[in-house]
Design a protein around this motif. Structure first.
Motif, short mmCIF file in Angstrom:
data_model
loop_
_atom_site.label_atom_id
_atom_site.label_comp_id
_atom_site.label_asym_id
_atom_site.label_seq_id
_atom_site.Cartn_x
_atom_site.Cartn_y
_atom_site.Cartn_z
N UNK A 182 4.00 2.71 -11.21
CA UNK A 182 4.94 2.01 -10.33
C UNK A 182 4.59 2.27 -8.89
N UNK A 183 5.53 2.02 -7.99
CA UNK A 183 5.29 2.25 -6.57
C UNK A 183 4.90 3.70 -6.29
N UNK A 184 3.93 3.87 -5.40
CA UNK A 184 3.54 5.21 -4.99
C UNK A 184 4.25 5.62 -3.70
N UNK A 185 4.74 4.65 -2.96
CA UNK A 185 5.38 4.92 -1.68
C UNK A 185 6.89 5.13 -1.84
N UNK A 186 7.43 6.04 -1.04
CA UNK A 186 8.87 6.30 -1.10
C UNK A 186 9.70 5.10 -0.65
N UNK A 187 9.05 4.10 0.00
CA UNK A 187 9.76 2.90 0.44
C UNK A 187 9.90 1.87 -0.68
N UNK A 188 9.22 2.13 -1.80
CA UNK A 188 9.22 1.18 -2.90
C UNK A 188 8.00 0.29 -2.92
N UNK A 189 7.15 0.40 -1.90
CA UNK A 189 5.90 -0.35 -1.87
C UNK A 189 4.90 0.26 -2.85
N UNK A 190 4.00 -0.55 -3.35
CA UNK A 190 2.96 -0.07 -4.27
C UNK A 190 2.10 0.99 -3.61
N UNK A 191 1.73 0.76 -2.36
CA UNK A 191 0.90 1.68 -1.57
C UNK A 191 1.65 2.05 -0.29
N UNK A 192 1.40 3.23 0.20
CA UNK A 192 1.97 3.62 1.49
C UNK A 192 1.33 2.85 2.64
N UNK A 193 0.19 2.23 2.38
CA UNK A 193 -0.56 1.51 3.41
C UNK A 193 -0.30 0.01 3.32
N UNK A 194 0.95 -0.38 3.58
CA UNK A 194 1.37 -1.77 3.44
C UNK A 194 1.50 -2.50 4.78
N UNK A 195 1.03 -1.83 5.87
CA UNK A 195 1.08 -2.45 7.20
C UNK A 195 -0.28 -2.34 7.87
N UNK A 196 -0.63 -3.37 8.60
CA UNK A 196 -1.89 -3.41 9.35
C UNK A 196 -1.56 -3.19 10.82
N UNK A 197 -2.43 -2.45 11.51
CA UNK A 197 -2.29 -2.23 12.95
C UNK A 197 -3.07 -3.34 13.65
N UNK A 198 -2.40 -4.10 14.52
CA UNK A 198 -3.03 -5.18 15.27
C UNK A 198 -2.79 -4.95 16.76
N UNK A 199 -3.48 -5.70 17.62
CA UNK A 199 -3.23 -5.57 19.06
C UNK A 199 -1.77 -5.86 19.42
N UNK A 200 -1.07 -6.63 18.58
CA UNK A 200 0.33 -6.98 18.85
C UNK A 200 1.33 -6.11 18.10
N UNK A 201 0.85 -5.05 17.48
CA UNK A 201 1.74 -4.16 16.73
C UNK A 201 1.42 -4.22 15.24
N UNK A 202 2.42 -3.92 14.44
CA UNK A 202 2.22 -3.87 12.99
C UNK A 202 2.51 -5.22 12.35
N UNK A 203 1.78 -5.49 11.28
CA UNK A 203 2.05 -6.68 10.48
C UNK A 203 1.93 -6.28 9.01
N UNK A 204 2.80 -6.84 8.20
CA UNK A 204 2.77 -6.56 6.77
C UNK A 204 1.56 -7.15 6.10
#
Length: 123
Positions: free
Chosen positions: A96-118
């Motif tokens: 099941x989810x590995x992340x405490x947020x319920x996401x499959x992975x803890x790495x569910x956001x990308x860092x972009x020049x404009x901030x984070x994006x899912x």
């Protein structure tokens, strides 16, 4: 290279000043990076002995078995250590989810020049 820690077959983890080593967990089924945590010597030993991932919580200052409360335990397939033995790679079956947020992975956001994006956590 004469350092046996770097080239030998004796487990000799290089723990940091707090007695911890970084542990990256990937999904055995698809190679997805699931999480990054820390292990102390006891957590590493329990992981190897029990076949289930254990970690050291820096915030709670306590040992924990991943998924013990959620039921999403990480069943270990393989444990590897890097060349200078200061990082561990846990390859695990993740039901099941590995992340405490319920996401499959803890790495569910990308860092972009404009901030984070899912991002699609299944990638």
């Amino acid at each position: 290279m004469n350092d046996m820690r770097d080239t030998g077959l004796t487990l000799n983890p290089k723990y940091d000043r707090d007695g911890l080593i970084a542990a990256v967990v990937t999904d055995a089924a698809n190679g997805q990076v699931l999480m990054l945590a820390h292990m102390n010597a006891q957590a590493l030993a329990l992981t190897v002995e029990s076949g289930f991932a254990h970690f050291w919580s820096r915030s709670r200052q306590a040992l924990w078995k991943k998924g013990e409360t959620s039921g999403n335990m990480l069943q270990v397939v393989d444990v590897r250590i890097d060349c200078d033995q200061d990082a561990v790679w846990v390859i695990a079956n993740a039901p099941g989810p590995a992340c405490h947020t319920g996401q499959r992975s803890c790495f569910f956001r990308r860092v972009t020049p404009n901030g984070l994006e899912g991002v699609d956590a299944a990638i």
